[in-house]
Design a protein around this motif. Structure first.
Motif, PDB file in Angstrom:
ATOM      1  N   ILE A   1       0.833  -1.198   0.000  1.00 29.39           N
ATOM      2  CA  ILE A   1       0.000   0.000   0.000  1.00 29.39           C
ATOM      3  C   ILE A   1       0.870   1.251   0.000  1.00 29.39           C
ATOM      4  N   THR A   2       0.309   2.318  -0.520  1.00 27.32           N
ATOM      5  CA  THR A   2       0.967   3.614  -0.467  1.00 27.32           C
ATOM      6  C   THR A   2      -0.083   4.674  -0.169  1.00 27.32           C
ATOM      7  N   ALA A   3       0.386   5.804   0.272  1.00 24.26           N
ATOM      8  CA  ALA A   3      -0.494   6.950   0.491  1.00 24.26           C
ATOM      9  C   ALA A   3       0.294   8.196   0.116  1.00 24.26           C
ATOM     10  N   SER A   4      -0.230   8.949  -0.807  1.00 18.18           N
ATOM     11  CA  SER A   4       0.424  10.163  -1.274  1.00 18.18           C
ATOM     12  C   SER A   4      -0.627  11.237  -1.459  1.00 18.18           C
TER      13      SER A   4
ATOM     14  N   THR B   1      -5.395   9.045   0.393  1.00 22.59           N
ATOM     15  CA  THR B   1      -6.082   7.825   0.812  1.00 22.59           C
ATOM     16  C   THR B   1      -5.183   6.619   0.534  1.00 22.59           C
ATOM     17  N   PRO B   2      -5.054   5.679   1.469  1.00 26.41           N
ATOM     18  CA  PRO B   2      -4.243   4.480   1.211  1.00 26.41           C
ATOM     19  C   PRO B   2      -4.785   3.693   0.008  1.00 26.41           C
ATOM     20  N   VAL B   3      -3.879   3.397  -0.920  1.00 28.60           N
ATOM     21  CA  VAL B   3      -4.221   2.639  -2.121  1.00 28.60           C
ATOM     22  C   VAL B   3      -3.239   1.490  -2.275  1.00 28.60           C
ATOM     23  N   PHE B   4      -3.615   0.520  -3.078  1.00 26.63           N
ATOM     24  CA  PHE B   4      -2.669  -0.540  -3.411  1.00 26.63           C
ATOM     25  C   PHE B   4      -1.563   0.070  -4.264  1.00 26.63           C
ATOM     26  N   ALA B   5      -0.320  -0.226  -3.920  1.00 25.48           N
ATOM     27  CA  ALA B   5       0.833   0.369  -4.588  1.00 25.48           C
ATOM     28  C   ALA B   5       0.746   0.174  -6.096  1.00 25.48           C
TER      29      ALA B   5
ATOM     30  N   LEU C   1      -4.921  -4.092   8.425  1.00 26.81           N
ATOM     31  CA  LEU C   1      -6.389  -4.035   8.320  1.00 26.81           C
ATOM     32  C   LEU C   1      -6.981  -2.889   9.129  1.00 26.81           C
ATOM     33  N   ARG C   2      -6.195  -2.316  10.021  1.00 24.94           N
ATOM     34  CA  ARG C   2      -6.710  -1.200  10.821  1.00 24.94           C
ATOM     35  C   ARG C   2      -6.625   0.129  10.086  1.00 24.94           C
ATOM     36  N   LEU C   3      -6.106   0.136   8.865  1.00 24.78           N
ATOM     37  CA  LEU C   3      -6.015   1.378   8.098  1.00 24.78           C
ATOM     38  C   LEU C   3      -7.399   1.936   7.837  1.00 24.78           C
ATOM     39  N   LYS C   4      -7.517   3.215   7.954  1.00 23.30           N
ATOM     40  CA  LYS C   4      -8.768   3.899   7.656  1.00 23.30           C
ATOM     41  C   LYS C   4      -8.506   4.877   6.541  1.00 23.30           C
ATOM     42  N   SER C   5      -9.457   5.040   5.652  1.00 25.59           N
ATOM     43  CA  SER C   5      -9.293   6.029   4.590  1.00 25.59           C
ATOM     44  C   SER C   5      -9.853   7.359   5.023  1.00 25.59           C
TER      45      SER C   5
END
Length: 70
Positions: free
Chosen positions: A8-11, A18-22, A66-70
Protein backbone atom coordinates in the motif's frame (compact mmCIF):
# COMPACT_ATOMS: atom_id res chain seq x y z
CA UNK A 1 6.76 -11.55 2.02
CA UNK A 2 6.20 -8.23 0.26
CA UNK A 3 7.31 -5.05 1.97
CA UNK A 4 4.57 -2.76 3.24
CA UNK A 5 5.51 -0.16 0.62
CA UNK A 6 4.92 -2.76 -2.12
CA UNK A 7 1.46 -3.43 -0.70
CA UNK A 8 0.00 0.00 0.00
CA UNK A 9 0.97 3.61 -0.47
CA UNK A 10 -0.49 6.95 0.49
CA UNK A 11 0.42 10.16 -1.27
CA UNK A 12 -1.28 13.55 -1.26
CA UNK A 13 -1.09 13.39 -5.08
CA UNK A 14 -3.15 10.18 -5.29
CA UNK A 15 -6.77 10.35 -4.12
CA UNK A 16 -5.88 13.00 -1.52
CA UNK A 17 -3.61 10.69 0.47
CA UNK A 18 -6.08 7.83 0.81
CA UNK A 19 -4.24 4.48 1.21
CA UNK A 20 -4.22 2.64 -2.12
CA UNK A 21 -2.67 -0.54 -3.41
CA UNK A 22 0.83 0.37 -4.59
CA UNK A 23 1.01 1.21 -8.28
CA UNK A 24 -2.76 1.69 -8.55
CA UNK A 25 -5.50 4.16 -7.68
CA UNK A 26 -7.56 1.42 -6.00
CA UNK A 27 -8.40 2.29 -2.40
CA UNK A 28 -7.53 -0.33 0.21
CA UNK A 29 -10.91 0.42 1.80
CA UNK A 30 -12.56 -0.91 -1.36
CA UNK A 31 -11.17 -4.38 -0.64
CA UNK A 32 -12.32 -4.16 2.97
CA UNK A 33 -15.80 -3.12 1.78
CA UNK A 34 -15.93 -6.05 -0.66
CA UNK A 35 -14.99 -8.53 2.05
CA UNK A 36 -17.45 -7.06 4.57
CA UNK A 37 -20.19 -7.43 1.94
CA UNK A 38 -19.40 -11.14 1.61
CA UNK A 39 -17.59 -10.88 -1.71
CA UNK A 40 -14.47 -12.96 -2.31
CA UNK A 41 -10.92 -11.88 -3.06
CA UNK A 42 -11.43 -13.27 -6.57
CA UNK A 43 -14.51 -11.02 -7.01
CA UNK A 44 -12.42 -8.03 -5.97
CA UNK A 45 -9.55 -8.94 -8.29
CA UNK A 46 -11.92 -9.40 -11.23
CA UNK A 47 -13.19 -5.87 -10.69
CA UNK A 48 -9.78 -4.27 -10.14
CA UNK A 49 -7.34 -5.79 -12.61
CA UNK A 50 -4.47 -3.46 -11.64
CA UNK A 51 -4.26 -4.95 -8.14
CA UNK A 52 -2.09 -8.05 -7.83
CA UNK A 53 -3.25 -11.10 -5.89
CA UNK A 54 0.06 -11.02 -4.01
CA UNK A 55 -0.72 -7.49 -2.78
CA UNK A 56 -4.13 -8.55 -1.47
CA UNK A 57 -2.79 -11.64 0.27
CA UNK A 58 0.12 -9.71 1.80
CA UNK A 59 -2.29 -6.99 2.98
CA UNK A 60 -4.60 -9.52 4.60
CA UNK A 61 -1.72 -11.35 6.27
CA UNK A 62 0.21 -8.28 7.48
CA UNK A 63 -0.40 -7.51 11.14
CA UNK A 64 -1.99 -4.12 11.67
CA UNK A 65 -2.68 -3.22 8.05
CA UNK A 66 -6.39 -4.04 8.32
CA UNK A 67 -6.71 -1.20 10.82
CA UNK A 68 -6.01 1.38 8.10
CA UNK A 69 -8.77 3.90 7.66
CA UNK A 70 -9.29 6.03 4.59
Amino acid sequence: MMSQSAIITASPDVISGTPVFAGTRVRVQTLVDYLKAGESVDDFLEGFLTVKREQVIAFLEAPGLLRLKS
